[in-house]
Design a protein around this motif. Structure first.
Motif, PDB file in Angstrom:
ATOM      1  N   UNK A  84      45.424  26.598   7.035  1.00 37.15           N
ATOM      2  CA  UNK A  84      46.444  27.575   6.693  1.00 37.15           C
ATOM      3  C   UNK A  84      45.931  29.006   6.831  1.00 37.15           C
ATOM      4  N   UNK A  85      44.773  29.175   7.460  1.00 34.96           N
ATOM      5  CA  UNK A  85      44.217  30.516   7.645  1.00 34.96           C
ATOM      6  C   UNK A  85      45.021  31.265   8.704  1.00 34.96           C
ATOM      7  N   UNK A  86      44.778  32.564   8.823  1.00 34.30           N
ATOM      8  CA  UNK A  86      45.471  33.411   9.797  1.00 34.30           C
ATOM      9  C   UNK A  86      44.462  34.353  10.444  1.00 34.30           C
ATOM     10  N   UNK A  87      44.870  34.961  11.556  1.00 32.48           N
ATOM     11  CA  UNK A  87      44.023  35.948  12.242  1.00 32.48           C
ATOM     12  C   UNK A  87      42.670  35.332  12.647  1.00 32.48           C
ATOM     13  N   UNK A  88      42.681  34.263  13.376  1.00 34.68           N
ATOM     14  CA  UNK A  88      41.459  33.492  13.616  1.00 34.68           C
ATOM     15  C   UNK A  88      40.601  34.061  14.751  1.00 34.68           C
ATOM     16  N   UNK A  89      40.208  35.298  14.621  1.00 28.44           N
ATOM     17  CA  UNK A  89      39.399  35.945  15.658  1.00 28.44           C
ATOM     18  C   UNK A  89      38.044  35.270  15.825  1.00 28.44           C
ATOM     19  N   UNK A  90      37.451  34.783  14.749  1.00 27.60           N
ATOM     20  CA  UNK A  90      36.131  34.179  14.835  1.00 27.60           C
ATOM     21  C   UNK A  90      36.139  32.942  15.735  1.00 27.60           C
ATOM     22  N   UNK A  91      37.285  32.257  15.814  1.00 28.82           N
ATOM     23  CA  UNK A  91      37.382  31.073  16.662  1.00 28.82           C
ATOM     24  C   UNK A  91      37.765  31.408  18.104  1.00 28.82           C
ATOM     25  N   UNK A  92      38.305  32.606  18.317  1.00 25.92           N
ATOM     26  CA  UNK A  92      38.751  33.001  19.655  1.00 25.92           C
ATOM     27  C   UNK A  92      37.705  33.815  20.415  1.00 25.92           C
ATOM     28  N   UNK A  93      36.868  34.544  19.693  1.00 26.35           N
ATOM     29  CA  UNK A  93      35.985  35.503  20.352  1.00 26.35           C
ATOM     30  C   UNK A  93      34.965  34.849  21.296  1.00 26.35           C
ATOM     31  N   UNK A  94      34.560  33.585  21.094  1.00 27.95           N
ATOM     32  CA  UNK A  94      33.667  32.973  22.090  1.00 27.95           C
ATOM     33  C   UNK A  94      34.307  32.822  23.469  1.00 27.95           C
ATOM     34  N   UNK A  95      35.623  32.927  23.552  1.00 26.86           N
ATOM     35  CA  UNK A  95      36.320  32.806  24.830  1.00 26.86           C
ATOM     36  C   UNK A  95      36.447  34.147  25.554  1.00 26.86           C
ATOM     37  N   UNK A  96      35.986  35.236  24.934  1.00 26.78           N
ATOM     38  CA  UNK A  96      36.092  36.570  25.540  1.00 26.78           C
ATOM     39  C   UNK A  96      34.965  36.744  26.550  1.00 26.78           C
ATOM     40  N   UNK A  97      35.331  36.848  27.824  1.00 23.99           N
ATOM     41  CA  UNK A  97      34.349  36.915  28.896  1.00 23.99           C
ATOM     42  C   UNK A  97      34.045  38.341  29.360  1.00 23.99           C
ATOM     43  N   UNK A  98      34.664  39.328  28.744  1.00 30.28           N
ATOM     44  CA  UNK A  98      34.425  40.728  29.097  1.00 30.28           C
ATOM     45  C   UNK A  98      33.308  41.301  28.221  1.00 30.28           C
ATOM     46  N   UNK A  99      32.661  42.393  28.658  1.00 28.57           N
ATOM     47  CA  UNK A  99      31.678  43.060  27.796  1.00 28.57           C
ATOM     48  C   UNK A  99      32.347  43.535  26.503  1.00 28.57           C
ATOM     49  N   UNK A 100      31.691  43.314  25.367  1.00 32.91           N
ATOM     50  CA  UNK A 100      32.263  43.666  24.061  1.00 32.91           C
ATOM     51  C   UNK A 100      31.316  44.580  23.296  1.00 32.91           C
ATOM     52  N   UNK A 101      31.852  45.703  22.846  1.00 35.62           N
ATOM     53  CA  UNK A 101      31.132  46.609  21.952  1.00 35.62           C
ATOM     54  C   UNK A 101      31.721  46.467  20.556  1.00 35.62           C
ATOM     55  N   UNK A 102      30.885  46.086  19.593  1.00 33.05           N
ATOM     56  CA  UNK A 102      31.322  45.965  18.203  1.00 33.05           C
ATOM     57  C   UNK A 102      30.843  47.185  17.427  1.00 33.05           C
ATOM     58  N   UNK A 103      31.763  47.773  16.664  1.00 30.14           N
ATOM     59  CA  UNK A 103      31.468  48.951  15.843  1.00 30.14           C
ATOM     60  C   UNK A 103      31.859  48.633  14.405  1.00 30.14           C
ATOM     61  N   UNK A 104      30.970  48.925  13.459  1.00 27.90           N
ATOM     62  CA  UNK A 104      31.303  48.652  12.051  1.00 27.90           C
ATOM     63  C   UNK A 104      30.492  49.565  11.142  1.00 27.90           C
ATOM     64  N   UNK A 105      31.124  50.017  10.057  1.00 34.57           N
ATOM     65  CA  UNK A 105      30.426  50.801   9.047  1.00 34.57           C
ATOM     66  C   UNK A 105      29.676  49.902   8.089  1.00 34.57           C
ATOM     67  N   UNK A 106      28.477  50.305   7.701  1.00 38.06           N
ATOM     68  CA  UNK A 106      27.654  49.454   6.825  1.00 38.06           C
ATOM     69  C   UNK A 106      28.198  49.399   5.403  1.00 38.06           C
ATOM     70  N   UNK A 107      29.009  50.383   5.015  1.00 37.32           N
ATOM     71  CA  UNK A 107      29.537  50.419   3.650  1.00 37.32           C
ATOM     72  C   UNK A 107      31.038  50.141   3.621  1.00 37.32           C
ATOM     73  N   UNK A 108      31.526  49.406   4.562  1.00 35.88           N
ATOM     74  CA  UNK A 108      32.956  49.066   4.635  1.00 35.88           C
ATOM     75  C   UNK A 108      33.310  48.144   3.458  1.00 35.88           C
ATOM     76  N   UNK A 109      34.175  48.621   2.561  1.00 39.52           N
ATOM     77  CA  UNK A 109      34.551  47.807   1.407  1.00 39.52           C
ATOM     78  C   UNK A 109      35.922  47.157   1.585  1.00 39.52           C
ATOM     79  N   UNK A 110      36.504  47.273   2.788  1.00 43.21           N
ATOM     80  CA  UNK A 110      37.762  46.597   3.103  1.00 43.21           C
ATOM     81  C   UNK A 110      37.475  45.337   3.922  1.00 43.21           C
TER      82      UNK A 110
END
Length: 285
Positions: free
Chosen positions: A209-235
């Motif tokens: 019953x989960x939603x927004x299943x990006x973790x299961x889809x991202x292994x199928x992404x064949x393009x170069x990916x840049x991930x950006x994240x703040x170390x103190x993100x509380x959301x």
């Protein structure tokens, strides 16, 4: 949470993805703009309210071109093409975060595109801005599909010259599209693994019953990916960005912005520097 029963007590029985989505994801603001249709044209002029906080001139507003696209779920969504550069190789298809609309983002788009030499194309999700319909997970995917096809057909831009950029909730449709189409590149800014993993950080598996299943889809992404994240993100905790990065087949060097939260990553100098290098050096070479 230690049991399925505890999940159910919060989200009602039987657990339903749409309820999770409604509780976690969508908070459309009051619209900060209008699209005014031009006579004998499919183009629209954008009229911004004061709450859009446009800090550029009226002449610079001429670089904004609006129109409506129809989704497969029969919603009309507002789209905005921001011409930032006359010699831009790449166009960014930008899926924005929650609680904002195209009016509020327009000034940011112009500034960002001008600095990294990219044009920017964006859209409002169903129920956001002047887009019709209601926010939902299914509509998110239909919305970005309509934006993608509009960018491809209306402007004739090839997939290899498109950079998909998702921010926060916008990473959800971005990953979904990137898992189905190979593009020039993908930027995932403060991505989430899934809805349940945001609500319950100790969640280790994907529930039915989960939603927004990006973790299961991202292994199928064949393009170069840049991930950006703040170390103190509380959301959306940085653990989400780390997990997404680790599962990307073609991830480039990520950007972990020390001290940044969920809504201020763009204020740090390394944000712009990393994007510039990604676009003008890594993707060219």
């Amino acid at each position: 949470m230690n049991s399925l029963g505890e999940f159910c007590s919060l989200f009602c029985c039987p657990p339903c993805p749409s309820r999770i989505v409604a509780k976690l994801a969508f908070a459309p603001p009051e619209p900060t703009y209008r699209l005014i249709e031009e006579e004998n044209s499919t183009k629209c002029t954008i009229s911004l309210s004061k709450r859009a906080e446009w800090h550029y001139t009226e002449r610079e507003k001429e670089s904004l071109e609006g129109f409506y696209a129809r989704t497969s779920r029969d919603n009309h969504i507002a789209c905005l093409f921001v011409r930032c550069s006359v010699n831009a190789r790449f166009t960014i298809l930008f899926s924005h975060g929650n609680a904002v609309d195209l009016g509020q983002m327009s000034g940011f788009y112009l500034g960002l595109g001008s600095r990294i030499n990219c044009n920017i194309f964006s859209y409002d999700y169903s129920g956001y801005g002047v887009s019709g319909g209601k926010p939902s997970e299914k509509n998110l995917y239909a919305d970005i599909d309509a934006a993608w096809h509009a960018l491809r057909t209306r402007y004739g831009i090839s997939p290899e010259n498109i950079i998909l950029y998702g921010q926060s909730i916008g990473t959800v449709p971005t990953v979904d599209l990137a898992a189905r189409y190979e593009v020039g590149a993908v930027v995932l800014h403060s991505p989430l693994m899934s809805g349940m993993r945001v609500a319950f950080p100790n969640t280790k598996r994907t529930w039915f019953f989960d939603a927004f299943l990006s973790i299961d889809k991202v292994p199928k992404v064949m393009s170069p990916v840049l991930v950006i994240h703040g170390t103190e993100d509380d959301v959306i905790n940085i653990s989400h960005g780390l997990a997404i990065y680790e599962r990307c087949p073609r991830a480039v060097e990520p950007l972990w912005v020390e001290g940044a939260g969920h809504n201020d990553v763009e204020l740090y100098n390394q944000y712009l520097e990393r994007l510039k290098h990604f676009v003008s050096v890594e993707l060219i070479n």
